[in-house]
Write a protein that holds these residues in place. Structure first.
Motif, PDB file in Angstrom:
ATOM      1  N   LEU A 152       2.994 -33.877-109.150  1.00  0.00           N
ATOM      2  CA  LEU A 152       3.280 -32.616-108.473  1.00  0.00           C
ATOM      3  C   LEU A 152       3.402 -31.478-109.486  1.00  0.00           C
ATOM      4  CD1 LEU A 152       3.948 -30.935-105.970  1.00  0.00           C
ATOM      5  CD2 LEU A 152       6.338 -31.673-106.230  1.00  0.00           C
ATOM      6  N   GLN A 174       2.821 -32.774-103.051  1.00  0.00           N
ATOM      7  CA  GLN A 174       4.200 -32.635-102.580  1.00  0.00           C
ATOM      8  C   GLN A 174       4.531 -33.730-101.549  1.00  0.00           C
ATOM      9  OE1 GLN A 174       3.981 -28.556-101.211  1.00  0.00           O
ATOM     10  NE2 GLN A 174       4.979 -27.765-103.068  1.00  0.00           N
ATOM     11  N   ALA A 175       3.603 -33.998-100.661  1.00  0.00           N
ATOM     12  CA  ALA A 175       3.813 -35.034 -99.644  1.00  0.00           C
ATOM     13  C   ALA A 175       3.959 -36.414-100.306  1.00  0.00           C
ATOM     14  CB  ALA A 175       2.661 -35.037 -98.640  1.00  0.00           C
ATOM     15  N   GLN A 180      -2.655 -25.362-109.881  1.00  0.00           N
ATOM     16  CA  GLN A 180      -2.824 -24.453-108.735  1.00  0.00           C
ATOM     17  C   GLN A 180      -2.590 -23.014-109.170  1.00  0.00           C
ATOM     18  OE1 GLN A 180      -0.720 -22.586-106.344  1.00  0.00           O
ATOM     19  NE2 GLN A 180      -2.488 -22.381-105.000  1.00  0.00           N
ATOM     20  N   GLU A 230       1.041 -28.214-109.562  1.00  0.00           N
ATOM     21  CA  GLU A 230       1.570 -26.838-109.498  1.00  0.00           C
ATOM     22  C   GLU A 230       0.997 -25.989-110.637  1.00  0.00           C
ATOM     23  OE1 GLU A 230       5.794 -27.706-109.529  1.00  0.00           O
ATOM     24  OE2 GLU A 230       5.923 -27.645-107.336  1.00  0.00           O
ATOM     25  N   ASP A 234       7.406 -36.561-101.731  1.00  0.00           N
ATOM     26  CA  ASP A 234       8.400 -36.726-100.670  1.00  0.00           C
ATOM     27  C   ASP A 234       8.409 -38.175-100.150  1.00  0.00           C
ATOM     28  OD1 ASP A 234       8.999 -34.069-100.993  1.00  0.00           O
ATOM     29  OD2 ASP A 234       7.931 -33.400 -99.178  1.00  0.00           O
ATOM     30  N   ARG A 263      -4.738 -25.259-102.532  1.00  0.00           N
ATOM     31  CA  ARG A 263      -3.417 -25.342-101.882  1.00  0.00           C
ATOM     32  C   ARG A 263      -3.273 -26.697-101.182  1.00  0.00           C
ATOM     33  NH1 ARG A 263       1.486 -23.629-102.187  1.00  0.00           N
ATOM     34  NH2 ARG A 263       2.537 -23.415-100.210  1.00  0.00           N
ATOM     35  N   ALA A 264      -4.308 -27.231-100.603  1.00  0.00           N
ATOM     36  CA  ALA A 264      -4.273 -28.523 -99.906  1.00  0.00           C
ATOM     37  C   ALA A 264      -3.952 -29.650-100.892  1.00  0.00           C
ATOM     38  CB  ALA A 264      -5.598 -28.792 -99.207  1.00  0.00           C
ATOM     39  N   GLU A 265      -4.541 -29.601-102.099  1.00  0.00           N
ATOM     40  CA  GLU A 265      -4.252 -30.646-103.102  1.00  0.00           C
ATOM     41  C   GLU A 265      -2.804 -30.570-103.568  1.00  0.00           C
ATOM     42  OE1 GLU A 265      -8.341 -31.503-105.446  1.00  0.00           O
ATOM     43  OE2 GLU A 265      -7.553 -29.439-105.615  1.00  0.00           O
ATOM     44  N   LEU A 266      -2.263 -29.351-103.668  1.00  0.00           N
ATOM     45  CA  LEU A 266      -0.852 -29.179-104.039  1.00  0.00           C
ATOM     46  C   LEU A 266       0.050 -29.753-102.946  1.00  0.00           C
ATOM     47  CD1 LEU A 266       1.383 -28.051-105.885  1.00  0.00           C
ATOM     48  CD2 LEU A 266       1.153 -25.880-104.652  1.00  0.00           C
ATOM     49  N   GLU A 267      -0.275 -29.448-101.698  1.00  0.00           N
ATOM     50  CA  GLU A 267       0.529 -29.981-100.585  1.00  0.00           C
ATOM     51  C   GLU A 267       0.440 -31.498-100.521  1.00  0.00           C
ATOM     52  OE1 GLU A 267      -0.853 -27.813 -97.172  1.00  0.00           O
ATOM     53  OE2 GLU A 267       0.233 -26.001 -97.762  1.00  0.00           O
TER      54      GLU A 267
END
Length: 190
Positions: free
Chosen positions: A120, A141-142, A127, A124, A145, A134-138
């Protein structure tokens, strides 16, 4: 008057007859009993009282193990136990193996979480440079999590395993004496 005279004469005759009768022999002298004399000594007097009674316990409890397994140890009948003292212990080997497995899952989840946090952080930075969308960053993050949730689940399983392992021992709910037991060492409880 004649009747009165007759009655007086009859009474005199009866008293004369009574006075001339057999006399009871004089009473025998009292029997003499031997007497044993002991010197007076100071000491403690022990009073012994024998009585018949029925004893009932002030408290009693029916106990059962919360788990299944083989009885590894059980207190003897007649044993006096303190509040909280062990009465019965089930074989913990299966639960200990499960606890070791849960501990390994924690280790693996910690390693996975550390990797997902590094991924992550890298996503960041990339990015910000415009290299990662942005999709790869999310997605990073997922993944982080999910790794956190996985670690939390592994820790919860470990805590649960410790509770289950702790339940392998049945403890006295209060101080008392074992009056009766329904199982022996080696019995399989199910």
């Amino acid at each position: 008057m004649k009747v009165i005279a007759w009655l007086i004469a009859l009474a005199l005759a009866a008293s004369a007859l009574i006075g001339c009768g057999n006399h009871a022999p004089p009473p025998a002298p009292p029997r003499r009993l031997p007497v044993i004399v002991a010197p007076v000594v100071r000491g403690e007097v022990v009073r012994l009282v024998e009585a018949v009674a029925e004893a009932r316990p002030a408290r009693e409890a029916m106990l059962a193990a919360e788990g299944v397994g083989r009885v590894e140890w059980i207190a003897e009948e007649g044993a006096r136990l303190r509040d909280g003292e062990a009465i019965l212990r089930l074989d913990p080997s299966q639960n200990e193996a499960g606890l070791a497995s849960a501990s390994s899952r924690i280790d693996a989840a910690e390693v996975d979480l550390a990797q997902r946090e590094r991924d992550l952080a890298r996503a960041e930075r990339l990015q910000e440079q415009g290299v990662v969308s942005r999709a790869e960053l999310e997605a990073a993050q997922a993944a982080r999590d999910a790794a956190e949730a996985n670690l939390a689940g592994a820790r919860a399983a470990f805590r649960e395993g410790r509770v289950v392992l702790g339940n392998r021992v049945v403890r006295a709910p209060f101080a008392g004496t074992i009056l009766d037991r329904k199982v022996e060492r080696g019995t399989i409880l199910s």
